[in-house]
Motif scaffolding. Structure first.
Motif, short mmCIF file in Angstrom:
data_model
loop_
_atom_site.label_atom_id
_atom_site.label_comp_id
_atom_site.label_asym_id
_atom_site.label_seq_id
_atom_site.Cartn_x
_atom_site.Cartn_y
_atom_site.Cartn_z
N ILE A 153 0.82 -1.21 0.00
CA ILE A 153 0.00 0.00 0.00
C ILE A 153 0.86 1.25 0.00
O ILE A 153 0.67 2.16 -0.81
N GLU A 154 1.81 1.33 0.90
CA GLU A 154 2.58 2.55 1.10
C GLU A 154 3.81 2.55 0.21
O GLU A 154 4.49 1.53 0.04
N MET A 166 4.47 -2.66 11.48
CA MET A 166 3.44 -3.22 10.61
C MET A 166 3.79 -2.97 9.15
O MET A 166 4.29 -1.91 8.77
N HIS A 168 1.80 -2.93 5.54
CA HIS A 168 0.42 -2.83 5.08
C HIS A 168 0.33 -3.28 3.62
O HIS A 168 1.09 -2.80 2.76
N ASP A 170 -2.40 -4.82 0.25
CA ASP A 170 -3.70 -5.04 -0.38
C ASP A 170 -3.68 -6.43 -0.99
O ASP A 170 -2.83 -6.74 -1.83
N THR A 250 -7.50 -4.83 2.87
CA THR A 250 -6.25 -4.38 3.47
C THR A 250 -5.84 -5.34 4.58
O THR A 250 -6.66 -5.67 5.45
N SER A 252 -2.75 -5.93 7.42
CA SER A 252 -1.58 -5.37 8.09
C SER A 252 -0.79 -6.52 8.70
O SER A 252 -1.28 -7.22 9.59
#
Length: 868
Positions: A153-154, A166, A168, A170, A250, A252
């Motif tokens: 995601i990031e 964590m 993260h 998808d 999502t 984590s």
């Protein structure tokens, strides 16, 4: 007695068993008949008589465009089929999206089909194609599942060590997720960036191990290099996300399973599905699990590195730094000081170590332009930063000008008409002026023929041509507005350019209106009648509710009411203004930027007297004079002619707070002083009292939310932030409030007086401040740093003076690094604990006496990525 009961139960048990066998037989028979009636695709094809029937021969679902392709044995008309074909479960269909012909065998139907869902097709029995009746054979299909996927995601690559650690993701249709990670020493970073992209996880691991064996003998000989090496640690972990099929969710992933989770490190991560039938694998990503934040300033002849804690924002001392130049040159820079800073100005004093003896470019002298990486090691932690020639932080609010090609003739023009509004049939007279700036003088050009163009309200050109300039650099002309020309806004444009190559090209424009006035036959009138009624909702309490009776009426100018005319109204909150003749230099009331809230709207019929009354309950803010009520009404007569009226009601409070007049727009950094007074209903001054002051700044923010499916999205919201709260005292009937705005933007200043009756009375005023606008959440929510408001008292200083730098952060800063630069860092200092507005004094020494001196602060906030 027990025997008698057993005798009675026996026949009942026999009868119930027989009944159960009968139900099973009936159910089995029904299932068999149902299977005969509804054949599936997997069954043998049903023999049909093609001379009497047609049927569906194939159904192909496509998840990419959310559609299906149906093939019939006979051509059918598109319009006939769309009303006879149904799909269960129901789906919204778009028949017209891919229709190719009126009569065809193949139909492409787009609809809101769900992935993985089973569907059945039903066609009415009375439907026929070419005289052939429909016979149901193939009638079921299943939409394919979504492709499995793993996405990070990031975009960032930093995971704070002192956190939950964590990662993260998808995920789509991943039941078993396998984590594969390699914790590598910092010395392998260049290999990670340059050579292992695109390789498989196993190949990357083998490449790391081979590289480490090759360079270890070299690192043993170089002073201070071995601590940047170490063992490669491999870790695997299996996760079960447990997510719904065909839905992006999502997930984590905690990295707390690592063997050395308390220590920082550089982790090369690969994620894939653990199912053998799913060949899904994410790209290899590198993450820094660290508490070391690195910032650098680099020029042609100097380097400054600042190390700080991401958790506390405090400077980190004794951090070992290693610089990597070119392909293989490594230079031990040393350790940061107590302020977390290390500076280097002379590269020749450092002896590089070649990590690759075969590098042919190693003999060239070192240059800061060849610096690629800075590696950092501290107790139980490691990190790195890649040197970007264009810089990591891009301040998009700073405009850097570039040299422009010199032009021969800078030209400026102006065009105007003698009026702003014309009627059809009248003549528009226009005039234009052009001036040339040449050799420090302003002259009328003599060899330019500008082009005049007039465009009507529909975008059509009604007048165009070239005109000659007079000896005074002016040109004029006219246009007659024909009766058939459209009404509305017309645009007059004058375009001009010099004859020389590269000369300026410019335009000047002006608008005017073409309107036809028709006198109205009637008018609308609004009258207000405030009253108070007992509120019967309260028991044993004597409460009253304030109401405003709005009487709306319509009357003809010739006399008589607009009987039974149609009336529409809208009621809004509005600003208040209480002008006082004896206090002309003061404003009393509260401005609103726009109609904030619609109270009521409606439509009705006027009575035989041409009137109607609308009762509106008044809130406390209206009764106290904080808000007004604006009523907008339109009366339509029997011919459809409309007349509108707008009237504002405002209740004058017991006390009025007056604010001295000021400019509506000022520049950031300008000092302002407002005088505040309080008067009663009789207009008399209050000699003493206290006034509360609030300074609010308009801003925007992005709020991270989750929708009903659990997915994360960003929602924007406009808000007012409190910048300052203070109290000033009335002394001899006046109170003075001195202030200045550091940041640009829209501001609201509220002054509140607490009366002896226990009620609050407020007046407010607005400022538009020109300058930098630090609305960091709104402008770029992806930005990993925040703006810091900085200003100086003046732009120029002489030797011996002191530069006063005002720093105004949005939140308390754990530490701040300030550099003074001009073609490199001249001076730097570290400041701890900057909270609120603070002045920093910099004496102007001889080595600072130069043009274009830049003062650049870098601040760090607790548990944040470095923010400028």
């Amino acid at each position: 007695m027990r025997k008698r009961l057993k005798t009675l139960y026996a026949p009942l048990l026999l009868l119930s068993s027989f009944f159960l066998l009968f139900l099973i037989s009936i159910t089995y028979s029904e299932i068999a008949h149902a299977q005969e009636r509804t054949p599936f695709k997997s069954e043998a094809a049903v023999q049909i008589d093609e001379s009497k029937h047609f049927t569906i021969t194939d159904i192909k679902p496509y998840l990419e465009n959310r559609g299906i392709t149906i093939t019939f044995s006979e051509p059918c008309y598109h319009e006939n089929l769309r009303h006879k074909l149904k799909i269960f479960p129901p789906v919204r269909l778009n028949w017209h999206s891919n229709a190719t012909s009126q009569k065809q065998k193949i139909f492409n139907i787009i609809g809101e089909f769900k992935a993985g869902q089973n569907y059945s097709i039903s066609i009415s029995k009375d439907f026929s194609c070419g005289g052939l009746a429909y016979l149901q054979t193939l009638n079921t299909f299943k939409m394919p599942d979504k492709k499995s996927g793993i996405e990070f995601i990031e975009k960032g690559s930093i995971i704070e060590k002192n956190s939950r650690q964590m990662l993260h993701l998808d995920l789509v249709n991943i039941d078993e997720l396998l984590f594969q990670g390699l914790s590598i020493p910092p010395i392998l970073i260049p290999l990670t960036i340059d050579s292992v992209s695109g390789l498989s996880y196993e190949k990357i691991k083998a490449t790391y191990e081979e590289r480490l064996r090759t360079i270890m003998p070299i690192l043993d000989k170089g002073p201070g290099l071995k601590e940047f090496a170490g063992a490669i640690i491999e870790e695997r972990q299996l996760f079960f996300p447990g997510m719904e099929r065909n839905t992006k969710k999502t997930f984590s992933m905690p990295l707390s399973f690592r063997k050395e989770k308390e220590r920082g490190g550089i982790e090369v991560v690969s994620l894939k599905s653990n199912r053998a039938e799913q060949h899904i694998e994410s790209p290899v990503r590198i993450f820094r699990i660290t508490d070391i934040g690195l910032t650098y300033k680099i020029s042609d002849n100097s380097l400054l590195i600042f190390a700080s804690s991401l958790n506390t924002g405090k400077p980190l001392k004794d951090v070992s730094l290693l610089a990597l130049f070119g392909r293989s040159a490594a230079v031990n820079l040393g350790r940061t000081d107590k302020n977390g800073v290390l500076t280097l100005g002379n590269l020749n004093a450092k002896k590089p170590i070649l990590l690759d003896p075969n590098d042919k470019t190693a003999n060239s002298p070192l240059s800061f332009n060849d610096l690629r990486f800075i590696l950092a090691i501290s107790s139980g932690d490691s990190s790195f930063i890649e040197i970007n020639p264009s810089g990591h932080i891009k301040p998009d609010w700073v405009t850097q000008s570039h040299g422009k090609k010199a032009v021969n003739r800078p030209l400026k023009g102006h065009v105007f008409t003698e009026r702003g509004i014309y009627r059809p049939g009248e003549t528009v007279h226009y005039k234009g002026t052009i001036r040339e700036y040449k050799n420090g003088a302003i002259l009328p050009p003599m060899d330019i023929k500008p082009t005049i163009k007039i465009v009507d309200s529909k975008g059509e050109i009604v007048h165009e041509g070239r005109i000659e300039l007079s000896e005074f650099g002016t040109a004029s002309g006219s246009l007659t507005i024909k009766p058939y020309f459209p009404l509305g806004t017309y645009t007059l444009t004058m375009a001009f350019a010099g004859n020389e190559e590269g000369a300026d090209k410019g335009t000047a424009s002006r608008t005017f209106q073409v309107q036809e006035f028709q006198p109205p036959r009637h008018f609308t009138e609004i009258l207000f009648k405030p009253e108070r009624k007992k509120d019967t909702r309260y028991i044993n309490l004597d409460r009253e509710t304030a109401f405003l009776g709005c009487e709306i009426g319509g009357a003809y100018y010739a006399g008589g009411p607009v009987k039974h005319g149609k009336v529409r109204w809208k009621i809004y909150y509005n600003s208040t203004d209480f002008p006082k003749e004896q206090y002309k230099g003061f404003t009393f009331g509260n401005p609103l930027e726009k109609r904030e809230e619609l109270i009521e709207s409606g439509e009705s019929i006027l009575d035989e007297n041409g009137k109607i009354t609308v009762n509106v309950p008044l809130s406390k803010n209206v009764v106290s004079g904080l808000y007004g009520v604006e009523v907008i009404a339109t009366v339509v007569d029997f011919d459809g002619k409309a007349a509108s009226e707008s009237t504002v009601y405002q209740a004058e409070p017991g006390y009025l707070v007056g604010i001295s007049s000021h400019k509506g727009s000022i520049k950031a950094g300008d000092s302002e002083s407002l005088t505040v007074i309080v008067i009663d209903k009789d207009g008399k001054h209050l000699e003493k009292g206290k006034i509360s002051v609030e300074v609010m700044k308009k801003g925007f923010t992005w709020i991270r939310k989750r929708n009903e499916f659990g997915n994360v999205y960003w929602g924007g919201q406009e808000l007012w932030r409190k910048e300052l709260a203070s109290t000033i005292a009335l002394e001899k009937s006046n109170a003075i409030f001195d202030f200045d705005f550091v940041n640009g933007g829209d501001y609201l200043l509220k002054f509140t007086y607490q009366g002896g009756d226990g009620k609050s009375y407020t007046s407010s005023t607005r400022y538009r401040v020109e300058g930098y606008f630090y609305g960091y959440e709104y402008e770029n929510r992806e930005r990993n740093f925040e703006r810091l408001s900085v200003s100086t008292e003046k732009d120029e200083y002489r030797p011996g003076e002191t530069i006063r730098v005002l720093v105004s952060p949005h939140k308390k800063l754990s530490s701040l690094l300030m550099t003074i630069e001009r073609e490199g860092v001249i001076e730097h200092r570290t400041i701890d604990g900057v909270g609120g507005r603070r002045y920093i004094d910099i004496p102007v020494k001889k080595d600072l006496c130069t043009e274009h001196l830049y003062i650049i602060p870098w601040n760090y906030c607790q548990r944040r990525i470095p923010c400028q």
